[in-house]
Design a protein around this motif. Sequence first.
Motif, PDB file in Angstrom:
ATOM      1  N   SER A   3      25.855  41.809  34.260  1.00 14.94           N
ATOM      2  CA  SER A   3      26.195  40.573  34.979  1.00 14.94           C
ATOM      3  C   SER A   3      27.622  40.143  34.683  1.00 14.94           C
ATOM      4  CB  SER A   3      25.218  39.458  34.595  1.00 14.94           C
ATOM      5  OG  SER A   3      23.896  39.802  34.947  1.00 14.94           O
ATOM      6  N   ALA A   4      28.026  40.229  33.432  1.00 10.76           N
ATOM      7  CA  ALA A   4      29.383  39.837  33.071  1.00 10.76           C
ATOM      8  C   ALA A   4      30.411  40.778  33.703  1.00 10.76           C
ATOM      9  CB  ALA A   4      29.535  39.824  31.553  1.00 10.76           C
ATOM     10  N   MET A   5      30.079  42.068  33.809  1.00 11.13           N
ATOM     11  CA  MET A   5      31.014  43.015  34.416  1.00 11.13           C
ATOM     12  C   MET A   5      31.191  42.733  35.907  1.00 11.13           C
ATOM     13  SD  MET A   5      30.360  46.676  32.525  1.00 11.13           S
ATOM     14  CE  MET A   5      28.584  46.610  32.624  1.00 11.13           C
ATOM     15  N   ILE A   6      30.097  42.348  36.584  1.00 12.44           N
ATOM     16  CA  ILE A   6      30.220  41.978  37.991  1.00 12.44           C
ATOM     17  C   ILE A   6      31.067  40.722  38.136  1.00 12.44           C
ATOM     18  CG2 ILE A   6      28.925  41.083  39.967  1.00 12.44           C
ATOM     19  CD1 ILE A   6      26.808  43.080  39.460  1.00 12.44           C
ATOM     20  N   ASP A   7      30.905  39.764  37.234  1.00  8.90           N
ATOM     21  CA  ASP A   7      31.729  38.561  37.274  1.00  8.90           C
ATOM     22  C   ASP A   7      33.212  38.907  37.126  1.00  8.90           C
ATOM     23  OD1 ASP A   7      29.479  37.011  37.575  1.00  8.90           O
ATOM     24  OD2 ASP A   7      29.295  36.566  35.431  1.00  8.90           O
ATOM     25  N   ILE A   8      33.513  39.909  36.280  1.00 12.20           N
ATOM     26  CA  ILE A   8      34.909  40.293  36.048  1.00 12.20           C
ATOM     27  C   ILE A   8      35.504  40.950  37.280  1.00 12.20           C
ATOM     28  CG2 ILE A   8      36.418  41.815  34.718  1.00 12.20           C
ATOM     29  CD1 ILE A   8      34.567  41.344  32.316  1.00 12.20           C
ATOM     30  N   ILE A   9      34.791  41.914  37.864  1.00  7.34           N
ATOM     31  CA  ILE A   9      35.348  42.612  39.024  1.00  7.34           C
ATOM     32  C   ILE A   9      35.323  41.740  40.272  1.00  7.34           C
ATOM     33  CG2 ILE A   9      34.666  44.844  38.079  1.00  7.34           C
ATOM     34  CD1 ILE A   9      32.429  44.920  40.132  1.00  7.34           C
ATOM     35  N   ALA A  10      34.530  40.655  40.249  1.00  6.78           N
ATOM     36  CA  ALA A  10      34.491  39.747  41.396  1.00  6.78           C
ATOM     37  C   ALA A  10      35.571  38.673  41.323  1.00  6.78           C
ATOM     38  CB  ALA A  10      33.119  39.080  41.506  1.00  6.78           C
ATOM     39  N   MET A  11      36.299  38.610  40.208  1.00  2.00           N
ATOM     40  CA  MET A  11      37.312  37.564  40.052  1.00  2.00           C
ATOM     41  C   MET A  11      38.371  37.577  41.152  1.00  2.00           C
ATOM     42  SD  MET A  11      37.776  37.579  35.886  1.00  2.00           S
ATOM     43  CE  MET A  11      39.248  36.562  35.990  1.00  2.00           C
ATOM     44  N   PRO A  12      38.875  38.734  41.594  1.00  2.00           N
ATOM     45  CA  PRO A  12      39.917  38.704  42.631  1.00  2.00           C
ATOM     46  C   PRO A  12      39.469  38.045  43.930  1.00  2.00           C
ATOM     47  CG  PRO A  12      39.878  40.840  41.555  1.00  2.00           C
ATOM     48  CD  PRO A  12      38.691  40.096  41.072  1.00  2.00           C
ATOM     49  N   ILE A  13      38.230  38.284  44.365  1.00  2.00           N
ATOM     50  CA  ILE A  13      37.780  37.685  45.615  1.00  2.00           C
ATOM     51  C   ILE A  13      37.285  36.250  45.409  1.00  2.00           C
ATOM     52  CG2 ILE A  13      35.391  38.505  45.490  1.00  2.00           C
ATOM     53  CD1 ILE A  13      35.602  39.021  48.532  1.00  2.00           C
ATOM     54  N   ARG A  14      36.699  35.981  44.237  1.00  2.00           N
ATOM     55  CA  ARG A  14      36.245  34.607  43.971  1.00  2.00           C
ATOM     56  C   ARG A  14      37.412  33.640  43.919  1.00  2.00           C
ATOM     57  NH1 ARG A  14      31.494  33.636  41.221  1.00  2.00           N
ATOM     58  NH2 ARG A  14      32.109  31.447  41.554  1.00  2.00           N
ATOM     59  N   ALA A  15      38.590  34.127  43.543  1.00  2.00           N
ATOM     60  CA  ALA A  15      39.768  33.266  43.480  1.00  2.00           C
ATOM     61  C   ALA A  15      40.178  32.760  44.855  1.00  2.00           C
ATOM     62  CB  ALA A  15      40.932  34.009  42.834  1.00  2.00           C
ATOM     63  N   HIS A  16      39.741  33.427  45.913  1.00  2.00           N
ATOM     64  CA  HIS A  16      40.111  33.033  47.275  1.00  2.00           C
ATOM     65  C   HIS A  16      38.917  32.532  48.078  1.00  2.00           C
ATOM     66  CE1 HIS A  16      44.085  34.789  46.650  1.00  2.00           C
ATOM     67  NE2 HIS A  16      43.478  35.826  46.107  1.00  2.00           N
ATOM     68  N   MET A  17      37.842  32.162  47.379  1.00  2.00           N
ATOM     69  CA  MET A  17      36.664  31.573  47.997  1.00  2.00           C
ATOM     70  C   MET A  17      36.531  30.125  47.536  1.00  2.00           C
ATOM     71  SD  MET A  17      34.044  34.818  47.454  1.00  2.00           S
ATOM     72  CE  MET A  17      32.624  33.906  48.079  1.00  2.00           C
ATOM     73  N   PRO A  18      35.772  29.306  48.247  1.00  2.00           N
ATOM     74  CA  PRO A  18      35.535  27.931  47.783  1.00  2.00           C
ATOM     75  C   PRO A  18      34.947  27.919  46.381  1.00  2.00           C
ATOM     76  CG  PRO A  18      34.786  28.194  50.045  1.00  2.00           C
ATOM     77  CD  PRO A  18      35.168  29.568  49.557  1.00  2.00           C
ATOM     78  N   PRO A  19      35.205  26.860  45.597  1.00  2.00           N
ATOM     79  CA  PRO A  19      34.774  26.844  44.191  1.00  2.00           C
ATOM     80  C   PRO A  19      33.278  27.080  43.998  1.00  2.00           C
ATOM     81  CG  PRO A  19      36.303  25.056  44.640  1.00  2.00           C
ATOM     82  CD  PRO A  19      35.987  25.678  45.965  1.00  2.00           C
ATOM     83  N   ASP A  20      32.447  26.578  44.917  1.00  2.00           N
ATOM     84  CA  ASP A  20      31.002  26.724  44.750  1.00  2.00           C
ATOM     85  C   ASP A  20      30.433  27.934  45.494  1.00  2.00           C
ATOM     86  OD1 ASP A  20      31.664  25.668  47.188  1.00  2.00           O
ATOM     87  OD2 ASP A  20      29.921  24.339  47.325  1.00  2.00           O
ATOM     88  N   ALA A  21      31.279  28.736  46.119  1.00  2.00           N
ATOM     89  CA  ALA A  21      30.811  29.905  46.874  1.00  2.00           C
ATOM     90  C   ALA A  21      30.535  31.078  45.942  1.00  2.00           C
ATOM     91  CB  ALA A  21      31.835  30.291  47.934  1.00  2.00           C
ATOM     92  N   LYS A  22      29.580  31.890  46.334  1.00  2.00           N
ATOM     93  CA  LYS A  22      29.223  33.072  45.561  1.00  2.00           C
ATOM     94  C   LYS A  22      29.059  34.270  46.495  1.00  2.00           C
ATOM     95  CE  LYS A  22      26.651  30.490  42.013  1.00  2.00           C
ATOM     96  NZ  LYS A  22      25.340  30.364  41.312  1.00  2.00           N
ATOM     97  N   LEU A  23      29.160  35.445  45.917  1.00  2.00           N
ATOM     98  CA  LEU A  23      28.823  36.642  46.670  1.00  2.00           C
ATOM     99  C   LEU A  23      27.315  36.671  46.906  1.00  2.00           C
ATOM    100  CD1 LEU A  23      30.993  39.292  44.755  1.00  2.00           C
ATOM    101  CD2 LEU A  23      31.537  38.158  46.903  1.00  2.00           C
ATOM    102  N   ILE A  24      26.905  37.234  48.023  1.00  2.00           N
ATOM    103  CA  ILE A  24      25.490  37.263  48.354  1.00  2.00           C
ATOM    104  C   ILE A  24      24.957  38.686  48.243  1.00  2.00           C
ATOM    105  CG2 ILE A  24      25.673  35.256  49.867  1.00  2.00           C
ATOM    106  CD1 ILE A  24      25.649  37.180  52.246  1.00  2.00           C
ATOM    107  N   ALA A  25      23.645  38.797  48.034  1.00  2.00           N
ATOM    108  CA  ALA A  25      22.967  40.093  47.982  1.00  2.00           C
ATOM    109  C   ALA A  25      22.033  40.178  49.182  1.00  2.00           C
ATOM    110  CB  ALA A  25      22.194  40.239  46.677  1.00  2.00           C
ATOM    111  N   VAL A  26      22.419  40.971  50.170  1.00  2.00           N
ATOM    112  CA  VAL A  26      21.639  41.087  51.401  1.00  2.00           C
ATOM    113  C   VAL A  26      20.455  42.025  51.205  1.00  2.00           C
ATOM    114  CG1 VAL A  26      21.709  41.804  53.815  1.00  2.00           C
ATOM    115  CG2 VAL A  26      23.648  40.581  52.825  1.00  2.00           C
ATOM    116  N   GLY A  27      20.685  43.149  50.573  1.00  2.00           N
ATOM    117  CA  GLY A  27      19.617  44.121  50.380  1.00  2.00           C
ATOM    118  C   GLY A  27      18.579  43.643  49.389  1.00  2.00           C
TER     119      GLY A  27
END
Length: 261
Positions: free
Chosen positions: A50-74
């Motif tokens: 979970s922490a590793m996903i948070d790290i690699i998601a930092m570049p895109i999270r920086a350009h999303m709204p503060p309360d937005a998250k990546l979603i899991a469709v599958g």
Amino acid sequence: MPPISHDDDELAGTEQPFVQHLVELRNRILYCLIGLLVAVVALSIWPGPSAMIDIIAMPIRAHMPPDAKLIAVGVLSPFLVPLKVLLMVAVLLTLPWLVYQIWAFVAPGLYSHEKRFALPLIMIGSLLAYVGIAFVQFFVLDKMFAFIQNFAPESVAATPDVASYVSVILSLYIAFALAFQVPVVVMLLVRFEIVTIEKLRSFRGYFIVLAFVVAALVTPPDVISQLSLAIPMCLLYELGILLSGWFYRTARAPDDEQAKV
């Protein structure tokens, strides 16, 4: 270059039976798997998938709204995506160990002058792969997502799927890690006298065009990521030309050196 006599051949008498080669190959593969297993276990304990996903998601999270998250469709994405990231990081972490096992398997069949140029190439190639991946993580992704997010209309909520996001960055990691091997390829071409340094210099203009074509094919369709791959490839091509002269002299066989005298 005259053929090396049997008496002067430093590898004479070191031939091993085919079965022994298979045993050695099995051992090296086993060592690779053990290294990967140790890395997977260690990363599972800390920092955790979970922490590793948070790290690699930092570049895109920086350009999303503060309360937005990546979603899991599958349905299986919450389990498969962290596992995929865990394995990806484990391979990157153990890359020097994996390369060493390959080197240890082929080294007994190499002459001393071949070992002299093989080991530096392995080290340079591994370092360049890490530099390429770091370049993606800390520069390319931030600029790419800033460019892409600016095109999203206000009526559209940009909430990317985590599986799609991981696939994109994984392809970028591989593309940049391979593209950053340009100096290694250039030095090998010169070492084996496939091309000369003069030919490489005259090919410079064509390589610039080739670099932009490759960048357009392997990166997402945005100008930021394409320029971020093409420009370093051109610079690394020049670095390869600069290093080729030194590398050719260092990796020259003893008979070649005597022939030059």
